[in-house]
Design an enzyme around this catalytic site. Structure first.
Site, short mmCIF file in Angstrom:
data_model
loop_
_atom_site.label_atom_id
_atom_site.label_comp_id
_atom_site.label_asym_id
_atom_site.label_seq_id
_atom_site.Cartn_x
_atom_site.Cartn_y
_atom_site.Cartn_z
N LYS A 46 -4.47 69.78 28.01
CA LYS A 46 -5.22 70.58 27.02
C LYS A 46 -6.72 70.27 27.13
CE LYS A 46 -1.36 70.11 23.82
NZ LYS A 46 -0.98 68.70 24.08
N ARG A 98 -0.19 63.70 33.36
CA ARG A 98 -0.77 62.40 33.01
C ARG A 98 0.18 61.28 33.41
NH1 ARG A 98 -2.02 61.92 26.95
NH2 ARG A 98 -3.73 63.32 27.47
#
Ligand code: ADE
Length: 362
Positions: free
Chosen positions: A99, A252
């Site tokens: 995001k 991630r």
């Protein structure tokens, strides 16, 4: 793209071509209004710098989230043609799916600055007013965890988002006066892991609302290869696939696992990451072939051993495992559901037969 201290507010009249990212993550002490943007701690700063270098800089470099990229490409082109800022954008979905990265990319594509903050940092009205007043034409304001905004901050945001103005109250009691201050048109990018916790007036003020999805193994494998190249780490495509397979659909995590496997490989082997090295390293680090870690397995085991697989309520799972219920709900559960090991029913959570099998209970 340097992270600059938020105390160094941009003062030059125009700095459009050079994109700046301003981080305002954690406040440690109360500061004067002009200093109310948050100072990154040294540790956060270092970690952010590391992550920064791995972020894809432009939309063309961003792997995955095909649908979102298509939507944004159109929005960018339309906004540029009209010479207007982008519509406000709300991104939701589990953590680690990109995001913040997408917000920075939007700023790069629109050639504007991006200011990054998090809702808990906007506790006092002056925090948010100062931030809004500092935005230049078309700038992007990224607010992470936007579901955690205080009522007051949220109410200040409504006219800011809708009419580019901020209403402030000067004075107290009977003498109090409301002033409406104009803002330069800007774009708000809100990010949340809990779309259901947003109030509808706030949600309704976003022009684009999009859920980020877990990444396909093939996409994660490409991300691992790209990161390995940036880190100058030799890796085979099978090695990248092995890391991708265990990365819970999350870039991630893929990048974090890659760094740990790189350490293992440099210490225990020749340095090149093969499928075997990736597999041996990840097994040692307790990441199983489905990418489950110790906590995932603890949650599933507790549900099986104490509640015969459920249905069982979230709070009960939290107390049986000692994990925070919000973390279970936002971090662990989405992936366990995605890979079909857990289900949510109106009576609570249940584990599926595949989970019993994966943990060796049958
Ligand atoms: N690194 C982290 N996320 C990425 C993505 N979606 N595309 C390319 N590189 C990335």
């Amino acid at each position: 793209m340097a992270i600059v201290s938020s105390q160094q507010q941009p003062t030059e009249p125009e700095r459009k071509p050079k994109q700046r990212q301003e981080s305002t993550r954690k406040r440690q002490t109360r500061k004067a209004p002009e200093e109310n943007l948050l100072q990154p701690t040294a540790a956060v700063d270092e970690q952010e710098k590391q992550e920064e270098s791995l972020r894809p800089p432009r939309l063309a470099d961003y792997i995955g989230q095909k649908e979102l990229k298509e939507v944004l490409l159109i929005a960018i082109q339309a906004a540029k043609n009209r010479n207007e800022p982008l519509d406000h954008l709300l991104l939701y979905g589990p953590p680690g799916l990109g995001k913040t990265t997408m917000s920075l990319i939007l700023a790069a594509e629109m050639e504007v600055n991006c200011k990054i903050t998090t809702a808990p940092a906007l506790e006092r009205p002056r925090d948010i007013v100062g931030l809004l007043m500092s935005m230049k034409q078309g700038d992007i304001l990224f607010i992470d965890e936007i579901h955690r905004l205080s009522r007051m901050a949220e109410e200040l945001l409504y006219p800011a988002m809708e009419d580019f103005r901020v209403d402030i109250t000067i004075g107290k009691g009977q003498a109090a006066k409301t002033r409406s201050l104009p803002l330069l048109p800007f774009t708000l990018v809100g990010a949340t892991t809990r779309i259901g916790s947003l109030t509808s007036p706030l949600r309704d003020r976003f022009g684009i609302i999009h859920r980020l999805r877990f990444y396909e193994p093939e996409e994660l494998s490409q991300i691992v290869l790209r990161t390995a190249e940036i880190l100058k780490t030799p890796i085979t495509s099978e090695g990248a696939t092995e890391i991708a397979r265990r990365a819970r659909g999350t870039p991630r995590i893929a990048n974090r696992l890659l760094k740990r496997v790189r350490d293992y490989s440099q210490v225990k082997a020749s340095g090149e990451i093969s499928q075997k090295i990736a597999s041996d390293a990840l097994t040692l680090f307790n990441v199983d072939p489905l990418g489950l870690d110790w906590t995932d397995r603890l949650i599933l085991k507790a549900m099986i051993e104490h509640f015969n697989g459920g249905p069982v309520g979230l709070e009960t799972i939290a107390s049986a495992t000692g994990e925070d219920s919000q973390t279970i709900e936002e971090v662990y559960e989405p992936y366990l559901m995605q890979i079909g090991l857990m289900q949510r029913t109106h009576r609570g959570r249940t584990v599926t037969p595949a989970a019993w099998k994966h943990l060796g209970y049958d």
